[in-house]
Design a protein around this motif. Structure first.
Motif, short mmCIF file in Angstrom:
data_model
loop_
_atom_site.label_atom_id
_atom_site.label_comp_id
_atom_site.label_asym_id
_atom_site.label_seq_id
_atom_site.Cartn_x
_atom_site.Cartn_y
_atom_site.Cartn_z
N ILE A 166 -3.62 -5.43 8.34
CA ILE A 166 -4.07 -5.69 6.97
C ILE A 166 -4.87 -7.01 6.91
CG2 ILE A 166 -2.07 -6.92 5.93
CD1 ILE A 166 -3.94 -4.00 4.36
N PHE B 181 -2.83 -7.07 -1.89
CA PHE B 181 -3.25 -6.20 -0.79
C PHE B 181 -2.44 -6.50 0.47
CE2 PHE B 181 -7.23 -5.22 -3.11
CZ PHE B 181 -7.19 -3.86 -2.94
N GLY C 163 -0.14 -3.58 1.51
CA GLY C 163 -0.76 -2.98 2.69
C GLY C 163 0.07 -3.08 3.94
N THR D 106 4.86 -1.06 3.13
CA THR D 106 5.11 0.38 3.07
C THR D 106 4.87 1.05 4.43
OG1 THR D 106 2.88 0.36 2.24
CG2 THR D 106 4.61 0.75 0.64
N THR D 107 3.78 0.65 5.09
CA THR D 107 3.42 1.31 6.35
C THR D 107 4.42 0.95 7.45
OG1 THR D 107 1.18 0.86 5.61
CG2 THR D 107 1.40 1.87 7.75
N LEU E 13 7.11 10.69 5.01
CA LEU E 13 6.83 10.13 3.67
C LEU E 13 7.50 10.96 2.57
CD1 LEU E 13 3.10 9.05 4.03
CD2 LEU E 13 5.05 7.56 3.63
N ALA F 249 7.65 3.83 -1.79
CA ALA F 249 7.33 3.26 -3.12
C ALA F 249 7.26 4.37 -4.15
CB ALA F 249 5.97 2.55 -3.05
N SER G 238 6.30 4.91 -8.79
CA SER G 238 5.56 4.30 -9.89
C SER G 238 6.45 4.19 -11.12
CB SER G 238 4.35 5.19 -10.19
OG SER G 238 3.46 4.52 -11.04
N PRO H 194 3.96 10.60 -2.34
CA PRO H 194 4.37 9.27 -1.84
C PRO H 194 3.35 8.19 -2.22
CG PRO H 194 3.52 10.59 -0.04
CD PRO H 194 3.62 11.50 -1.22
N ILE I 146 -4.63 2.98 -3.43
CA ILE I 146 -6.01 2.78 -2.95
C ILE I 146 -6.03 2.77 -1.41
CG2 ILE I 146 -5.95 0.24 -2.92
CD1 ILE I 146 -8.75 0.21 -4.08
N GLY I 147 -4.87 2.44 -0.81
CA GLY I 147 -4.84 2.25 0.65
C GLY I 147 -4.31 3.46 1.41
N ALA J 68 -3.54 3.83 5.39
CA ALA J 68 -2.16 4.00 5.88
C ALA J 68 -2.09 5.17 6.86
CB ALA J 68 -1.21 4.23 4.71
#
Ligand code: HEM
Length: 546
Positions: free
Chosen positions: A212, A330, A334, A337-338, A399, A405, A407, A469, A478-479, A483
Motif C-alpha cells: 500500500i 488509504f 488498504g 483487510t487484505t 472473503l 469489513a 458497512s 465483502p 475503491i480498492g 486487493a
C-alpha cells in the motif's frame, strides 16, 4: 438596577455556585439519559411485528446479547454473533433483525438478506453512520475521511482517487508487488528456519503495508525488514481502539486513550505530511500532462494544482490536512483487510490438503514447476493472473466466510426496507448494519454455507448480491481490484513454497474457544481479524507436495 459583582462573592458562595452548576449539568444529563432509555425501550416494544429476539422492558436486548456471548467465544467479532442470534431466535427466515443494545451501542437494524441489502446500498445508498464510524476511523485517519464521509466531500475525493484504482493502471503496479512478495518469501523462509511459532498476521500486515506504501505514497516503506515509525503508530492506534460493545467502564473510558491517540496521530500525520510536502516541492513535471503513474498522493496533488491553475508556491492548510487524512485512510483500509484475508487463505488450505493440492497444481500449470519462475513471469506479464481460476475461487470463498469489513449506515425518515412478502421495516433514527457475514451464510442463497468449498464459484450459480465483502453500490470498496490482484500475486509466489500450521490459543474467559468448529475465529481489531494474529508454525513445503 442591582449590579452583579463577582468579586463581592465569598469563597463559600463560589463553591455553592460551582456545585449548583455541576448539579444542573448532571441532572440534565441524567434526565436526557432516562428519556432516551424510555424512548428506545418503548419503540422496540410497541411494534409486536418487529423481527427481534426477546426484548426486556428495562435492558432491551442486553440480556440476549449477554447470553449469546456465553455460547460463542467472548472475544469474537460482533458479526460472528449475528448468525447465532438469527438461528437461536428463529429469525433466519426474516432476513432482518432489530437490536436494542442502548446504552452500550446504537439501536440498530441488521440486514441479513441480499435483496434487502440491495435496497440500502444500491437502489438507494443510505448515508454512512458517521457517529458510529468516527470513534474507530477518526483515530486512524481524521474527520472527513473517504470511508466516513458523505455528500459533496465524499464525491470530490472519490472522483479524485478513482483513476488510481482503474484495473489497467493497477496492472502496472504488479512488478512492485512482486518485489514486495519476494521479500515476504525471504521473511517466511527465515521464520520456517527458526522453527518458532510466529504471528502470521504481523508478517502479512508488513507485506500489505509495503504494497500500500507503493500505491498510496509511492515509497518503499520496507516494513518487512525494519521497524517503521508509521507502522508502529498505526499498530498502537489499532490496539487502543475500543471494542464495539465494551462492558468494562475502565476499558471504555480509559484515561490514557486520548493522549495515546493524540501522540500516534501526531506521528502518523507528521510522516505522511512530510511525504506530501516532499512530493509537492519536487513537483513532478509530468503531473500536469496526465502522462504519469498514479500513486494516490500524486492524484491529490494533481487536483490541487488544477484547482489553483498551477499558481502555487505553498499548500493551503485545509487542503493539506484533508489530503493527509485521505492518505491515512488509504494506508489503513488498504492493508488491514487484505492481510487477514491472506492468513485465512493459508489456514483454510492447510485444513483442506486436497484443495491446497488443486491450487498448487493450477499454479504449476500456469507458471511451470520451477518456483522461481513465477515472479519473473508475473512481473513481465501480469495478465497471467487471469488464468488463476481456482485461486480466485479460493479468495472469493475466504472473503465469503471471513469478510474483514462491512458497512454501517444511518436510517432515514420515510426509508423502509421491504421483504419478499411486502412487509415494510422502518429505519428512521436507527443504525442500519449491512452485515456481510449473515448475508454470506444465508441458507436461502448458499448451499452448505458453513462449508469451505471454493468449487462452488466454478460450477454453481451464485446470486451476485449475496456476496458483498467489498459492499456494493456507489460506496463499494475503491480498492477491491487492488486487493484481488495483490492476493493473487501473493498466492502465486507463496502457496507452493510454504505449509502453515495455525496454533490453538488459550480460550477467552468464557472458555468457548471455537466458532462452529473453527478455532481461528475473527476478532475485532480495526477490522475483523484472525484471533491473536493467527500464531503459526511455518514449514517449507516439500517439492513432492507441489
Ligand atoms: C480484502 C480486502 C478488502 C476488503 C474486504 C474491503 C472491504 C471494504 C468494504 C466492506 C468497504 C465499505 C465500507 C463502508 O461502507 O463503511 C470498503 C470501503 C473502502 N475501502 Fe476497502 N476493502 C479491502 C481492501 C481495500 C484496499 C486494498 C483499499 C485501498 C487501497 C481499500 C480502500 C477502501 C476505501 C478508501 C473505502 C471507502 C470507499 C468509499 O466510500 O468511497 N480497501 N472496503
Amino acid at each position: 438596577m442591582a449590579q452583579f459583582d463577582l468579586y463581592a462573592l465569598s469563597a463559600t458562595q463560589i463553591k455553592y455556585a460551582i456545585a449548583g452548576l455541576l448539579g444542573v449539568y448532571f441532572l440534565q444529563g441524567t434526565v436526557r439519559f432516562i428519556a432516551q432509555g424510555i424512548y428506545w425501550r418503548r419503540r422496540f416494544r410497541n411494534d409486536p411485528n418487529l423481527p427481534q429476539p426477546p426484548h426486556h422492558w428495562l435492558l432491551g436486548h442486553l440480556i440476549v446479547m449477554a447470553k449469546i456471548t456465553q455460547e460463542i467465544p467472548m472475544d469474537a467479532h460482533p458479526h460472528v454473533q449475528l448468525p447465532a442470534l438469527l438461528e437461536k431466535y428463529g429469525l433466519k427466515e426474516k432476513g432482518i433483525m432489530y437490536l436494542d443494545i442502548w446504552p452500550m451501542g446504537s439501536p440498530m437494524v441488521v440486514v441479513c438478506d441480499p435483496n434487502m441489502a440491495y435496497q440500502c446500498a444500491q437502489q438507494h445508498s443510505l448515508p454512512k453512520a458517521i457517529k458510529e464510524l468516527d470513534p474507530i476511523l477518526g483515530p486512524l485517519s481524521g474527520p472527513g475521511n473517504l470511508v466516513a464521509s458523505d455528500g459533496n466531500l465524499w464525491k470530490f475525493w472519490r472522483y479524485v482517487f478513482n483513476p488510481g484504482f482503474a484495473a489497467q493502471h493497477l496492472m502496472t503496479l504488479v512488478p512492485g508487488i512482486v518485489k514486495d512478495c519476494q521479500t515476504f518469501c525471504k521473511v517466511m523462509e527465515e521464520a520456517a528456519a527458526s522453527g518458532k511459532v510466529v504471528n502470521l498476521e504481523k508478517l502479512t500486515t508488513c507485506l500489505t503495508i509495503d504494497i500500500i506504501g507503493r500505491v498510496v505514497v509511492d515509497e518503499e516503506l520496507e516494513t518487512q525488514t525494519r521497524p517503521h515509525p508509521l507502522v508502529e503508530a498505526f499498530k498502537s492506534q489499532i490496539s487502543w481502539l475500543p471494542a464495539a460493545v465494551e462492558y468494562n467502564p475502565w476499558n471504555r473510558w480509559h484515561p490514557m486513550r486520548p493522549i495515546i491517540y493524540w501522540w500516534n496521530q501526531r506521528t502518523m500525520r507528521g510522516i505522511i505530511g512530510s511525504m506530501l510536502d516532499k512530493r509537492f516541492q519536487s513537483r513532478d513535471p509530468m503531473m500536469s500532462s496526465g502522462k504519469r503513474s498514479k500513486p494516490v498522493i500524486d492524484l491529490a496533488l494533481e487536483t490541487y494544482f488544477k484547482q489553483k491553475e498551477g499558481n502555487v508556491t505553498a499548500m493551503d492548510d485545509e487542503f493539506r490536512t484533508n489530503a493527509i487524512t485521505q492518505m491515512m485512510i488509504f494506508v489503513f483500509a488498504g492493508h488491514d483487510t487484505t492481510s487477514s484475508t491472506i492468513c485465512y487463505i493459508f489456514h483454510k488450505l492447510s485444513s483442506f490438503p486436497e484443495k491446497m493440492a488443486r491450487a498448487r497444481k493450477e499454479l504449476d500449470e500456469i507458471f511451470g514447476t520451477n518456483l522461481d519462475d513465477a515472479s519473473k513471469m508475473l512481473a513481465e506479464n501480469p495478465h497471467l493472473m487471469n488464468k488463476m481460476e481456482y485461486c480466485t475461487a479460493i479468495i472469493r470463498e475466504v472473503l465469503r466466510m471471513y469478510p474483514p469489513a462491512s458497512s454501517v449506515r444511518s436510517g432515514e425518515k420515510g426509508f423502509y426496507i421491504k421483504d419478499e412478502q411486502g412487509n415494510l421495516y422502518e429505519t428512521e433514527g436507527l443504525m442500519v448494519w449491512l452485515a456481510s457475514l449473515p448475508v454470506h451464510v444465508n441458507e436461502k442463497y448458499w448451499k452448505d454455507p458453513f462449508e469451505f468449498r471454493p468449487e462452488r464459484w466454478l460450477d454453481e450459480d451464485i446470486n451476485k448480491d449475496a456476496w458483498r465483502p467489498f459492499e456494493r453500490g456507489p460506496r463499494n470498496c475503491i480498492g477491491q481490484e487492488l486487493a484481488m490482484i495483490e492476493t493473487k500475486v501473493i498466492m502465486a509466489l507463496t502457496l507452493r513454497r510454504f505449509d502453515i500450521l495455525a496454533q490453538r490459543q488459550p480460550p477467552p474467559p468464557n472458555s468457548v474457544n471455537e466458532v462452529r468448529g473453527e478455532f481461528v475465529y475473527q476478532v475485532l481489531a480495526g477490522s475483523a481479524k484472525p484471533k491473536g494474529g493467527m500464531p503459526s508454525i511455518i514449514k517449507l513445503a516439500t517439492p513432492s507436495a507441489t
